[in-house]
Scaffold this active site. Structure first.
Site, mmCIF file in Angstrom:
data_model
loop_
_atom_site.group_PDB
_atom_site.id
_atom_site.type_symbol
_atom_site.label_atom_id
_atom_site.label_comp_id
_atom_site.label_asym_id
_atom_site.label_seq_id
_atom_site.Cartn_x
_atom_site.Cartn_y
_atom_site.Cartn_z
ATOM 1 N N ALA A 80 38.525 57.963 50.117
ATOM 2 C CA ALA A 80 38.698 58.701 48.588
ATOM 3 C C ALA A 80 40.110 59.083 48.407
ATOM 4 C CB ALA A 80 37.839 60.104 48.648
ATOM 5 N N THR A 81 41.008 59.521 49.715
ATOM 6 C CA THR A 81 42.415 59.942 49.208
ATOM 7 C C THR A 81 42.994 58.666 48.689
ATOM 8 O OG1 THR A 81 42.266 61.651 50.914
ATOM 9 C CG2 THR A 81 44.291 60.683 50.221
ATOM 10 N N GLN A 192 31.635 63.711 47.192
ATOM 11 C CA GLN A 192 30.655 64.622 47.698
ATOM 12 C C GLN A 192 29.086 64.358 46.960
ATOM 13 O OE1 GLN A 192 30.794 66.621 50.107
ATOM 14 N NE2 GLN A 192 32.773 66.728 50.453
ATOM 15 N N SER A 212 34.092 58.161 49.943
ATOM 16 C CA SER A 212 34.476 57.942 51.376
ATOM 17 C C SER A 212 33.241 57.939 52.145
ATOM 18 C CB SER A 212 35.229 59.317 51.996
ATOM 19 O OG SER A 212 36.889 59.131 51.639
ATOM 20 N N HIS A 214 32.611 58.544 55.346
ATOM 21 C CA HIS A 214 32.290 59.659 56.442
ATOM 22 C C HIS A 214 31.717 60.711 56.073
ATOM 23 C CE1 HIS A 214 35.591 62.512 55.887
ATOM 24 N NE2 HIS A 214 36.134 61.615 55.200
ATOM 25 N N THR A 253 44.249 43.501 55.712
ATOM 26 C CA THR A 253 42.941 43.007 56.445
ATOM 27 C C THR A 253 41.697 43.805 56.230
ATOM 28 O OG1 THR A 253 44.485 41.838 57.931
ATOM 29 C CG2 THR A 253 42.373 41.953 58.513
ATOM 30 N N CYS A 338 45.154 80.161 57.698
ATOM 31 C CA CYS A 338 46.425 80.894 58.239
ATOM 32 C C CYS A 338 47.272 79.993 58.955
ATOM 33 C CB CYS A 338 46.029 82.107 59.422
ATOM 34 S SG CYS A 338 47.528 83.339 59.422
HETATM 35 N N1 PMP Z 1 37.521 64.267 47.653
HETATM 36 C C1 PMP Z 1 36.669 64.977 47.957
HETATM 37 C C2 PMP Z 1 35.794 65.838 47.076
HETATM 38 C C3 PMP Z 1 36.601 65.441 49.333
HETATM 39 O O1 PMP Z 1 35.657 66.086 49.864
HETATM 40 C C4 PMP Z 1 37.361 64.757 50.337
HETATM 41 C C5 PMP Z 1 37.313 64.890 51.639
HETATM 42 N N2 PMP Z 1 37.268 66.028 52.086
HETATM 43 C C6 PMP Z 1 38.152 63.858 49.788
HETATM 44 C C7 PMP Z 1 38.353 63.509 48.588
HETATM 45 C C8 PMP Z 1 39.186 62.824 50.526
HETATM 46 O O2 PMP Z 1 38.531 62.192 51.437
HETATM 47 P P1 PMP Z 1 39.194 61.185 52.678
HETATM 48 O O3 PMP Z 1 40.064 62.493 53.689
HETATM 49 O O4 PMP Z 1 38.162 60.654 53.371
HETATM 50 O O5 PMP Z 1 40.135 60.393 52.148
#
Ligand code: PMP
Length: 392
Positions: A80-81, A192, A212, A214, A253, A338
């Site tokens: 997702a990032t 989510q 994502s 995972h 790839t 922190c």
């Molecule tokens: N968007 C949301 C709402 C997420 O919860 C997360 C992961 N915490 C991400 C984006 C980023 O996902 P990733 O680290 O797998 O790229």
């Protein structure tokens, strides 16, 4: 159902919002693609390549089916990032390629994931105007608020579907409808939402959606971007250039073991969609009910009903730091961190009006496929015992 894959660990994992273990069925289907079917999907001249390509085709169809898209609308990414960054920079690049002087305005909210907020901040440095909209006390974006911020040159709206910290669900259908009326692309960070609640991008009018694997029992480092192919056909440039994989949209790839995992995980979520969200919700509700009974003064953050079935965000009568040593056996997440002596407060908790002290008292607990009722009850006991009597 398989026994808890984390069961060798004596603790209780309640951080499924952060990540999930790989489902054993997903693992079993990935394994051959790490061993005998190790080919490169772009190798068109031999059966090793064909096997890999076929696996990607199947996975694309499985992912598309889970979210109500066409397979050609799914592009695999590293997660997702990357997908969130791609939407923002791919759109800017496309618009600027055609007219370098065209003004660009984007609308997002102040409770997005960092991969949207930080990318938007970087876009601002490239002369893109961005508005980070305020949210209501539950962390939701209001359609009428968005309407007020639309400008003639607004090109993108990007709103998180389900908030990763407090679980609230945004009114995606209404927001997407407004975007369509005003001919603005509508992107949602569905990380989510996918696999957790029913998602149909076609019916719900979403133009682009990031997610994502995972978060729904596939491995880390694989995800996708959904890009609508008609009504409207979304036009964005690639974000990663190279060998032209993924129909030229995302070079590199293809991560075949990863996408096989993503596809299988999607298939399992689709198969379980009638039962799993309800089971998650009843576990989460049990957790909340027992916590309220055990810890007077505990408050829930986010919307009471319009929320993720797996997520519970609570503000306790004590700071999380003060009880963390007693929570070693609990896999949970805190609302503040922190770093080298400075306290960073979650921007999401800040966005819903929590002050720094309240944020420091906030915990996120999230249930998942292997959470049991017994674990929920034991987790409440651990939390209750951790809180000094005078606070209970
Ligand atoms: N968007 C949301 C709402 C997420 O919860 C997360 C992961 N915490 C991400 C984006 C980023 O996902 P990733 O680290 O797998 O790229």
């Amino acid at each position: 159902m398989e026994s808890n894959p984390t069961s060798k660990d004596p603790g209780i994992y309640l951080d499924y919002n952060a990540t999930t273990p790989v489902d054993p069925e997903v693992f079993a289907r990935i394994e051959p693609y790490l061993k005998q079917f190790f080919g490169n999907a772009a190798s068109a001249a031999h059966h090793w390549g064909w096997a890999a390509d076929n696996a990607a085709t199947k996975a694309r169809a499985q992912v598309a089916s889970l979210i109500g898209a066409k397979p050609t609308e799914i592009t695999f990414t590293s997660g997702a990032t990357e997908s969130n960054n791609w939407v923002i920079f791919g759109l800017i690049s496309k618009i600027r390629e055609e007219n370098p002087y065209e003004p660009i305005h984007m609308i997002t909210s102040c409770v997005e994931h960092a991969s949207v907020i930080k990318a938007m901040e970087a876009a601002q440095k490239m002369n893109v105007e961005v508005d980070y909209l305020p949210v209501n006390l539950f962390g939701q974006v209001g359609v009428e608020t968005v309407r007020k911020f639309i400008k003639p040159h607004t090109k993108l709206m990007s709103f998180i579907w389900v908030n990763n910290e407090i679980g609230s669900i945004n009114p995606i259908v209404e927001l997407a409808k407004l975007a369509k009326e005003r001919k603005i692309y509508f992107h949602t960070d569905g990380t989510q939402a996918v696999g957790k609640i029913p998602v149909n991008v076609t019916e719900m009018g979403v133009d682009m959606m990031s997610f994502s694997g995972h978060k729904f029992y596939a491995p880390k480092g694989v995800g996708a971007l959904y890009i609508r192919s008609k009504d409207p056909k979304v036009q964005i440039n690639p974000f990663i250039y190279g060998g032209g994989q993924e129909r030229g949209l995302r070079s590199g790839t293809v991560n075949i073991p990863g996408v096989v995992g993503l596809g299988t995980a999607a298939e399992i979520c689709q198969r379980n969609m009638n039962l799993e969200p309800a089971r998650m919700k009843s576990l989460r509700d049990l957790l909340w009910q027992k916590l309220q009974a055990a810890i007077p003064g505990v408050r829930m953050n986010g919307h009471a009903t319009e929320r993720s079935p797996i997520n519970l965000s609570v503000t306790l009568p004590v700071t999380t730091d003060s009880i963390l040593p007693q929570l070693q056996k609990l896999g949970i997440s805190t609302g503040s961190a922190c770093h080298t002596g400075t306290m960073t407060i979650s921007h999401v908790l800040n966005g819903i009006g929590l002050n720094s002290e309240e944020a420091q008292c906030t915990l996120r607990l999230s249930v998942g496929r292997w959470t049991t009722e017994d674990e929920v009850l034991r987790a409440v006991e651990i939390l209750q015992n951790a809180i000094p009597r005078k606070n209970v």
